[in-house]
Structure formats: structure tokens, C-alpha cells
Design a protein around this motif. Sequence first.
Motif, PDB file in Angstrom:
ATOM      1  N   LEU A 148       0.834  -1.203   0.000  1.00  0.00           N
ATOM      2  CA  LEU A 148       0.000   0.000   0.000  1.00  0.00           C
ATOM      3  C   LEU A 148       0.867   1.251   0.000  1.00  0.00           C
ATOM      4  N   TYR A 149       1.882   1.264   0.887  1.00  0.00           N
ATOM      5  CA  TYR A 149       2.786   2.427   0.907  1.00  0.00           C
ATOM      6  C   TYR A 149       3.590   2.503  -0.391  1.00  0.00           C
ATOM      7  N   ALA A 150       3.884   1.348  -0.979  1.00  0.00           N
ATOM      8  CA  ALA A 150       4.602   1.330  -2.255  1.00  0.00           C
ATOM      9  C   ALA A 150       3.765   2.002  -3.339  1.00  0.00           C
ATOM     10  N   MET A 151       2.441   1.797  -3.286  1.00  0.00           N
ATOM     11  CA  MET A 151       1.577   2.436  -4.291  1.00  0.00           C
ATOM     12  C   MET A 151       1.533   3.953  -4.082  1.00  0.00           C
ATOM     13  N   ILE A 152       1.643   4.389  -2.824  1.00  0.00           N
ATOM     14  CA  ILE A 152       1.751   5.836  -2.568  1.00  0.00           C
ATOM     15  C   ILE A 152       3.066   6.338  -3.184  1.00  0.00           C
ATOM     16  N   ALA A 153       4.142   5.559  -3.004  1.00  0.00           N
ATOM     17  CA  ALA A 153       5.461   5.961  -3.514  1.00  0.00           C
ATOM     18  C   ALA A 153       5.463   6.033  -5.044  1.00  0.00           C
ATOM     19  N   THR A 154       4.906   5.021  -5.714  1.00  0.00           N
ATOM     20  CA  THR A 154       4.862   5.013  -7.185  1.00  0.00           C
ATOM     21  C   THR A 154       4.165   6.269  -7.698  1.00  0.00           C
ATOM     22  N   LYS A 155       3.056   6.605  -7.064  1.00  0.00           N
ATOM     23  CA  LYS A 155       2.271   7.774  -7.494  1.00  0.00           C
ATOM     24  C   LYS A 155       3.036   9.066  -7.197  1.00  0.00           C
ATOM     25  N   TYR A 160       5.342  13.854  -8.832  1.00  0.00           N
ATOM     26  CA  TYR A 160       6.222  14.925  -8.342  1.00  0.00           C
ATOM     27  C   TYR A 160       7.700  14.706  -8.657  1.00  0.00           C
ATOM     28  N   GLY A 161       8.014  13.626  -9.336  1.00  0.00           N
ATOM     29  CA  GLY A 161       9.410  13.382  -9.690  1.00  0.00           C
ATOM     30  C   GLY A 161      10.279  12.934  -8.523  1.00  0.00           C
ATOM     31  N   THR A 162       9.648  12.509  -7.448  1.00  0.00           N
ATOM     32  CA  THR A 162      10.393  11.972  -6.302  1.00  0.00           C
ATOM     33  C   THR A 162      11.165  10.733  -6.770  1.00  0.00           C
ATOM     34  N   THR A 163      12.383  10.559  -6.259  1.00  0.00           N
ATOM     35  CA  THR A 163      13.231   9.466  -6.750  1.00  0.00           C
ATOM     36  C   THR A 163      13.452   8.398  -5.687  1.00  0.00           C
ATOM     37  N   LYS A 164      13.859   7.235  -6.167  1.00  0.00           N
ATOM     38  CA  LYS A 164      14.184   6.138  -5.263  1.00  0.00           C
ATOM     39  C   LYS A 164      15.380   6.522  -4.379  1.00  0.00           C
ATOM     40  N   LYS A 165      16.240   7.366  -4.946  1.00  0.00           N
ATOM     41  CA  LYS A 165      17.400   7.835  -4.177  1.00  0.00           C
ATOM     42  C   LYS A 165      16.947   8.711  -2.993  1.00  0.00           C
ATOM     43  N   GLN A 166      15.938   9.537  -3.240  1.00  0.00           N
ATOM     44  CA  GLN A 166      15.433  10.379  -2.147  1.00  0.00           C
ATOM     45  C   GLN A 166      14.800   9.525  -1.051  1.00  0.00           C
ATOM     46  N   LEU A 167      14.083   8.477  -1.468  1.00  0.00           N
ATOM     47  CA  LEU A 167      13.516   7.556  -0.470  1.00  0.00           C
ATOM     48  C   LEU A 167      14.647   6.944   0.349  1.00  0.00           C
ATOM     49  N   ALA A 168      15.702   6.517  -0.348  1.00  0.00           N
ATOM     50  CA  ALA A 168      16.830   5.870   0.330  1.00  0.00           C
ATOM     51  C   ALA A 168      17.507   6.826   1.307  1.00  0.00           C
ATOM     52  N   GLN A 169      17.558   8.106   0.921  1.00  0.00           N
ATOM     53  CA  GLN A 169      18.202   9.094   1.798  1.00  0.00           C
ATOM     54  C   GLN A 169      17.466   9.255   3.126  1.00  0.00           C
ATOM     55  N   ALA A 198      18.973  -2.632  -1.650  1.00  0.00           N
ATOM     56  CA  ALA A 198      18.387  -3.659  -0.780  1.00  0.00           C
ATOM     57  C   ALA A 198      17.343  -4.466  -1.555  1.00  0.00           C
ATOM     58  N   THR A 199      17.160  -5.692  -1.158  1.00  0.00           N
ATOM     59  CA  THR A 199      16.216  -6.580  -1.839  1.00  0.00           C
ATOM     60  C   THR A 199      14.814  -5.963  -1.848  1.00  0.00           C
ATOM     61  N   SER A 200      14.108  -6.124  -2.968  1.00  0.00           N
ATOM     62  CA  SER A 200      12.806  -5.472  -3.121  1.00  0.00           C
ATOM     63  C   SER A 200      11.735  -6.169  -2.284  1.00  0.00           C
ATOM     64  N   VAL A 201      10.941  -5.379  -1.604  1.00  0.00           N
ATOM     65  CA  VAL A 201       9.804  -5.902  -0.835  1.00  0.00           C
ATOM     66  C   VAL A 201       8.522  -5.689  -1.642  1.00  0.00           C
ATOM     67  N   ALA A 202       8.322  -4.473  -2.063  1.00  0.00           N
ATOM     68  CA  ALA A 202       7.179  -4.103  -2.918  1.00  0.00           C
ATOM     69  C   ALA A 202       7.641  -2.893  -3.707  1.00  0.00           C
ATOM     70  N   TYR A 203       7.883  -3.096  -5.017  1.00  0.00           N
ATOM     71  CA  TYR A 203       8.420  -2.012  -5.830  1.00  0.00           C
ATOM     72  C   TYR A 203       7.601  -0.753  -5.625  1.00  0.00           C
ATOM     73  N   PRO A 204       8.190   0.409  -5.438  1.00  0.00           N
ATOM     74  CA  PRO A 204       9.623   0.729  -5.449  1.00  0.00           C
ATOM     75  C   PRO A 204      10.314   0.630  -4.084  1.00  0.00           C
ATOM     76  N   LEU A 205       9.676   0.005  -3.114  1.00  0.00           N
ATOM     77  CA  LEU A 205      10.259  -0.038  -1.772  1.00  0.00           C
ATOM     78  C   LEU A 205      11.111  -1.285  -1.572  1.00  0.00           C
ATOM     79  N   GLY A 206      12.342  -1.072  -1.115  1.00  0.00           N
ATOM     80  CA  GLY A 206      13.222  -2.171  -0.760  1.00  0.00           C
ATOM     81  C   GLY A 206      13.209  -2.393   0.745  1.00  0.00           C
ATOM     82  N   LEU A 207      13.930  -3.419   1.162  1.00  0.00           N
ATOM     83  CA  LEU A 207      13.930  -3.789   2.583  1.00  0.00           C
ATOM     84  C   LEU A 207      14.317  -2.615   3.483  1.00  0.00           C
ATOM     85  N   LEU A 208      15.270  -1.788   3.014  1.00  0.00           N
ATOM     86  CA  LEU A 208      15.725  -0.687   3.867  1.00  0.00           C
ATOM     87  C   LEU A 208      14.834   0.556   3.760  1.00  0.00           C
TER      88      LEU A 208
END
Lengths: 388, 135
Positions: A148-155, A160-169, A198-208
Motif C-alpha cells: 500500500l505504501y509502495a503504491m503511494i510511492a509510485t504515485k 512529483y518526480g520523487t526518486t528512489k534515491k530520495q527515499l533511500a536518503q 536492498a532486496t525489493s519488498v514491494a516495488y519501489p520499496l526495498g527492505l531498507l
Amino acid sequence: MRDVAVIGVGMTKFGELWDKSFRQLIAEAGAKAILDSGIEGKEINAMYVGSMSSGRFVGQEHVGALVADVSGFSNLHISSTRIEGACASGGLAMRQGYLSIASGMNDIVVVGGMEKMNDVLGASATETLATAADQEWEAFFGATFPGLYAMIATKHMHDYGTTKKQLAQVAVKNHANGALNPYAQYQREITLEQAMNATSVAYPLGLLDCSPVTDGAASVVLCAAEKAKDYSDKPVKIIGSGQASDSLALHARRDICTLDSTVHASKMAYKQANLTPKDVDVAEVHDCFTIGEICAIEDLGFVKKGEGGKAIDNKITTLDGSLPVNTSGGLKAKGHPVGATGVAQMVEVTLQLRGDAKKRQVKEAKIGLAHNVGGSGASCTIHILEAM
Amino acid sequence: MGEGVARFWREIPQRYNFIGDRCGSCERIFFPPKESCPFCRRKSMGKMKEIKLSGKGEIVTYTIIHVGPEDFEEQVPYPIAIVKLEEGPQITAQIVDCNIDEVKIGMKVESTFRKIRQDGSTGAIYYGYKFKKRC
């Protein structure tokens, strides 16, 4: 309405606590808070405790009375109530404690929150956490809680152009803070590369990007503000309290990227405190997933909608930034024993405003905010605190 | 799951037939059907009318589940999406019959009746909707 103050705080270490039981954890946190406050047991008018799912995690319900019992108060017959609102159970318990004093009904209240999540297997813990989602219309179809949170992240990334790198930061920052917190589950830093790969849990979210499964308890002693200085040299006043709800299912919300429960609960709290988001010096926000922190700083009004990712790039929310967020390590590194989280956030904000946060102390912190979310945003509580 | 039968064996016809409802006051359409309209509330009481939905829509957002619940372990990785139906309501469902890489925000999809999960190798089988790419 009377003013209410925090006069004592306490928590257990968070982590995989194999040698401690559910009841030992809450008894330890409660005893620490009560000793910190200087009150005596017989002065306590009521207790409120948050637990999301003690029944599924440890097979024990009726934990309101249990907490009073294991705290040594069975012969005092103190009113003790368990509150449930998924991962916001602790925040909801805080607000009930707050309201009961503000109303004039009680003078001294102990609030607790706890969860013992490691007594069940990982898959079972995941399934229990998924009960915070809509069982019939989300979980039934295979949606997981990280999903569910991954779907918020994808959107959010799309809009807004948010990146996976920003999530990781966000994870890197919160681990850096956790490394300074002796109560945190993960007292170690991680690198951006580790977080991104980190290994993917639910794209775009990884374990970390995900908060861990955690055992732990936290407690706070509340007192009518006019009596607070009788007990504490450094009481902290609750100057705003808000709570709001939204549809249980993510898909039914007005906007997938906005947690309207956060927007409404924070408006309520800011209004009561007569403050704006700019006045906040330090905040503990609900980063059950890294995208959760990005949405939170937007929905709390710290930055404009869509600019949460940029705020991470600009290091606004780091320990030495203009608005340090999750100085405790957040749910990500401190750990997320779901029922305890909302109370542990109040512990951290109180320590910051008392100047007791040691290595992670924010300079001249006067106003602090705690933001606790249940489910994917169906419940939210906000508390704003000020040093007295 | 071993938790008795009532929760998932109870028949939920909307889940198989895409039956939603329409508020007789503001004409908004809901799925799953609501007892009352959250916009009109008391004005909608007794005016909610069942309506069959087309099952066509587009993807609003999605994820690829890599760590699934026990009953879904054999299906991972699988896409889950929030789909906005043509009639307005948004729902959560799996996307099937395509490569994972094809799943995108804005992709046009239509519903298809499928097996959703099973209680172990001998347990009850649950059915419902999934979505596939619309040609």
C-alpha cells in the motif's frame, strides 16, 4: 479545558528482545516513566495503554487490566483502558490520557504503549500488520501493507518526480540518528548504496525502506499543568492535540499521495497551539516506510506538497538541518513496536525539549511535534509540545 | 489459515459481479456499494440504487509485490494496482496476463474473473476480480 504537561518518560530498548515478555516490557517502561516523574502509584488516577494486536502477537487480550496488574497496581484498582488504532494505538492512548486530564476528570495519568512482535514468525507478523488495511477490499486481493505504501510511492514519483534515491536518503538519515540513540533497534549507519540496492519488498520499496518488526514499550506520565512543577523541574506542556480519520482503504482516498488524516489532525493541533508549521523546531513523524516520512513533512505543512523529496536532498530534516525530523532514528531505525510507537515519539520529543537528548540533542528546541499514523493513513494523531 | 469459515465463505456478490451503487441524491457511484452516500448522508438514505459496473478502467498507481502473504507466496512477484473505474470508484486488484514491466500508471485495463487465493492445498478456493490490459 485544563493545560496538561508531561512530567515523566520511560522506554525499554527497542529490538528483538527474546529474553523479555510482553508484560515485562510494559512494566519496565512504566516503572521508568513513573520514577522519572517522581509520582507515587497511589497518585495515579487512570492509565491508558496502546496495543495494536496483543491477541495475535502474544495471545493475550484484556491488556488494560494486565498492565495495571504487572505494574503493581492491582490493589489500587486504578482505571486502566486499552486503546487500539493499528499503528496509531500509542498516539490514540496519548490523546485519551490528555483529554481525561484536560477535561478535569483526572489529575495524573500514566500512558503506555507496547507490542511484542517477535514471538510469532515473520509471515504471521506481516499478516497481523495487514489487518490494519481493509481486509475485504485490499488484503483479500493480495495487497500487503508495504504494498500500500509502495503504491503511494509510485504515485508520488510519477506526480512529483520523487526518486528512489530520495527515499533511500530518508533511511540513511534515520539510521544515522538511530546510531546516536541507545534505545534504537539499529544503532548503526547505512550507506546510500545499501539502501538503494536492498532486496525489493514491494516495488519501489526495498527492505531498507521499511521499518522493522520490533519488540518494545514506552510510557509517559501526564499531569495537570498547574501541578506539574510539584513533580518535575523540566515539565513539557502539551499545547496542541489533534486526531482524525479517513477511509480504511487507500484506494478510496481523495488523493493517493496525501494523508488527509494528517492534514486534518495537524490543523486541529496547530489551531489549538496557535502556531504554524514554521514554529516547529523538532518533529517525530511516522516513517513506517520512507515514503511515509516524505508525505508526512508535506502533509504537516513543513514543505509544499510534492517537495518532500527535495527537502531530503536539501538536508532540511537532518539533525543539523533547519527542521530535524526523527532524531530518535524514527520507526525505521529506532524500531516500530506498533502499539508503542506513538508513545515513544512523545518520549523523544520530551527529551529534546528538556535538553536530555544527549548526542542527538537539537539546539534550542522549544516546540516539538509528534505524528502517529494508523494503517495507510486511516487514523492519525498529532501532539505539539513546548518546554515550560 | 485455520480461522473458521465465516469471514471468507460469506458470499459477497459484489465481488463476483461488479455491483456498485448510485446515490439518488448526488448521482455519485460507489464500489463496493455503500449503505449511505458520504457526501449526502441522510438525504441519500433509502435512495442508494444498485448498478452494474463495466469493469473497465485505468491504473492510478501500482506496486510489484515481492514479499507476499502466505496464501500468495507462489504468485510472487505480482503486480497490484489501484484502478479507477470508468464510472468513478477506485479499487485495489491484481494485474494479470502481461509482463510485469508493462504495468504503468495510465494503462487501460478491464476486469476478469479469477481465482484469488486458496487455503492450503486442500482448502477453500476464493474467487474475485483481477484486471488485464485492455486491447
